[in-house]
Design an enzyme around this catalytic site. Structure first.
Site, PDB file in Angstrom:
ATOM      1  N   ASP A   1      10.253 -97.422  17.619  1.00 34.64           N
ATOM      2  CA  ASP A   1      11.815 -98.424  17.352  1.00 34.64           C
ATOM      3  C   ASP A   1      11.737 -99.487  16.974  1.00 34.64           C
ATOM      4  OD1 ASP A   1      13.597 -97.062  18.174  1.00 34.64           O
ATOM      5  OD2 ASP A   1      13.200 -96.005  20.785  1.00 34.64           O
TER       6      ASP A   1
ATOM      7  N   GLN B   1      15.292 -92.101  24.481  1.00 37.83           N
ATOM      8  CA  GLN B   1      16.484 -92.417  24.079  1.00 37.83           C
ATOM      9  C   GLN B   1      17.582 -92.839  24.724  1.00 37.83           C
ATOM     10  OE1 GLN B   1      16.641 -91.037  20.799  1.00 37.83           O
ATOM     11  NE2 GLN B   1      19.249 -92.061  20.671  1.00 37.83           N
TER      12      GLN B   1
ATOM     13  N   LYS C   1      15.719 -85.572  15.793  1.00 40.47           N
ATOM     14  CA  LYS C   1      14.652 -86.631  15.563  1.00 40.47           C
ATOM     15  C   LYS C   1      12.957 -85.852  15.224  1.00 40.47           C
ATOM     16  CE  LYS C   1      16.105 -90.488  17.395  1.00 40.47           C
ATOM     17  NZ  LYS C   1      16.432 -91.474  18.176  1.00 40.47           N
TER      18      LYS C   1
HETATM   19  N1  GUN Z   1      19.889 -94.642  20.860  1.00 42.18           N
HETATM   20  C1  GUN Z   1      20.396 -94.847  19.673  1.00 42.18           C
HETATM   21  N2  GUN Z   1      19.663 -95.026  18.915  1.00 42.18           N
HETATM   22  C2  GUN Z   1      18.907 -95.265  19.299  1.00 42.18           C
HETATM   23  C3  GUN Z   1      17.091 -95.865  18.859  1.00 42.18           C
HETATM   24  O1  GUN Z   1      17.487 -96.210  17.184  1.00 42.18           O
HETATM   25  N3  GUN Z   1      16.522 -95.519  19.396  1.00 42.18           N
HETATM   26  C4  GUN Z   1      16.293 -94.819  20.986  1.00 42.18           C
HETATM   27  N4  GUN Z   1      15.471 -95.571  21.492  1.00 42.18           N
HETATM   28  N5  GUN Z   1      17.686 -94.569  21.360  1.00 42.18           N
HETATM   29  C5  GUN Z   1      18.613 -94.716  20.633  1.00 42.18           C
END
Ligand code: GUN
Length: 296
Positions: A119, A96, A52
């Site tokens: 998100d 996350q 990311k």
């Molecule tokens: N863990 C796995 N996929 C995601 C996501 O799209 N966002 C977040 N915050 N955690 C994740």
């Protein structure tokens, strides 16, 4: 069979966004900023977070990664979120998941300013999605990426039967609700299957568009799919494979090889939905920046 190439589409999207980031920088002297918080040392999460951050930098956005120890208390994490909510240079906040068990994920979701919730997990954003106000919310990145793929590939969706397998808050629930909306690339009749569904194949065989978000390697086999269906594979599962150097490889929730002669179009793993999730995170962050700077 048409391979729906998420890697290519995400790369096109990133190039388009880079142009917009540059134009915005020229106009305002500012760039979008995404802050990702990672609590603990889950290796898969570390890889995702690194990817990311790398993608942000590629398109000229600011990226900050806040690493907190696995022993972090909920109070400490909420204090950090409060600080970021009040920082005008932070346009997107992502915590996350999964989080260590002493931290309540829902409390964290509620603490993030909905205007920075890139998100799309906050009830304010998910509620707006359910009510069809997509222009005024953030759509969670994986469902949003799938929508973009269906749109860019011109997949016919209106009146089709879309079957979503999986009911997670991150993918299944927002995905199903999105496909229900009266939009281009949606407007489907929607069925959701989950772990308590009796006879899942009897539903998946009815799908014109099948979205697999189960989290089990090769769960969807050829006998479960109607000939000509469009199949979207959200799964990322690591399985043992002694023929590879690392001894393992990534596969989806769909038996890709088995479905090649059944599906009319399909997303591969890797290179399908995965890269789109990151692209849409950047898109949400850019949108947040533009909203907060009156650029929309
Ligand atoms: N863990 C796995 N996929 C995601 C996501 O799209 N966002 C977040 N915050 N955690 C994740």
């Amino acid at each position: 069979m048409l391979i729906i190439d998420g890697k290519k589409v995400s790369s096109d999207l990133k190039a388009e966004m880079k142009v917009r980031v540059d134009e915005n920088r020229a106009a305002t002297g500012k760039v979008p900023g995404l802050t990702v918080i990672i609590v603990g040392e889950d290796p898969a999460s570390q890889v995702y977070v690194r990817n990311k951050a790398k993608s942000c930098v590629e398109i000229g956005m600011n990226s900050t990664v806040v690493e907190m120890p696995a022993s972090t208390s909920e109070e400490e994490l909420l204090a950090k979120i409060d600080e970021l909510n009040n920082d005008p240079d932070v346009h997107g906040i992502l915590v996350q998941q999964p989080l260590p068990k002493q931290i309540d994920e829902f409390a964290v979701t509620l603490a993030i300013d909905p205007a920075k919730d890139v998100d799309g997990f906050h009830p304010e954003n998910l509620g707006r999605l359910v009510m069809g106000h997509l222009d005024k919310c953030f759509v969670s990145c994986t469902p949003y990426g799938i929508l973009e793929l269906l749109g860019r590939y011109g997949i016919e969706t209106k009146g089709k039967h879309c079957v979503v397998v999986g009911r997670s808050n991150i993918v299944g629930k927002p995905m199903a609700n999105l496909m229900l909306q009266k939009l281009e690339a949606t407007n489907c009749t929607v069925t959701i299957c989950h772990s308590a569904t009796k006879d899942i194949p009897s539903y998946t065989r009815q799908a014109d568009i099948l979205i697999a978000a189960i989290g089990k390697a090769h769960f969807i086999t050829a006998d479960m799919v109607k000939p000509g269906a469009v199949v979207i594979d959200v799964g990322i599962n690591r399985i043992d494979d002694p023929t590879t150097k690392s001894g393992s490889r990534l596969v989806g929730d769909v038996d890709y090889d088995g479905l090649c002669n059944v599906a009319s179009a399909m997303t591969p793993v890797p290179g399908g939905v995965g890269p789109m999730t990151i692209a849409m995170l950047l898109k949400n962050t850019l949108q947040s920046f533009e909203r907060s700077n009156g650029l929309q």
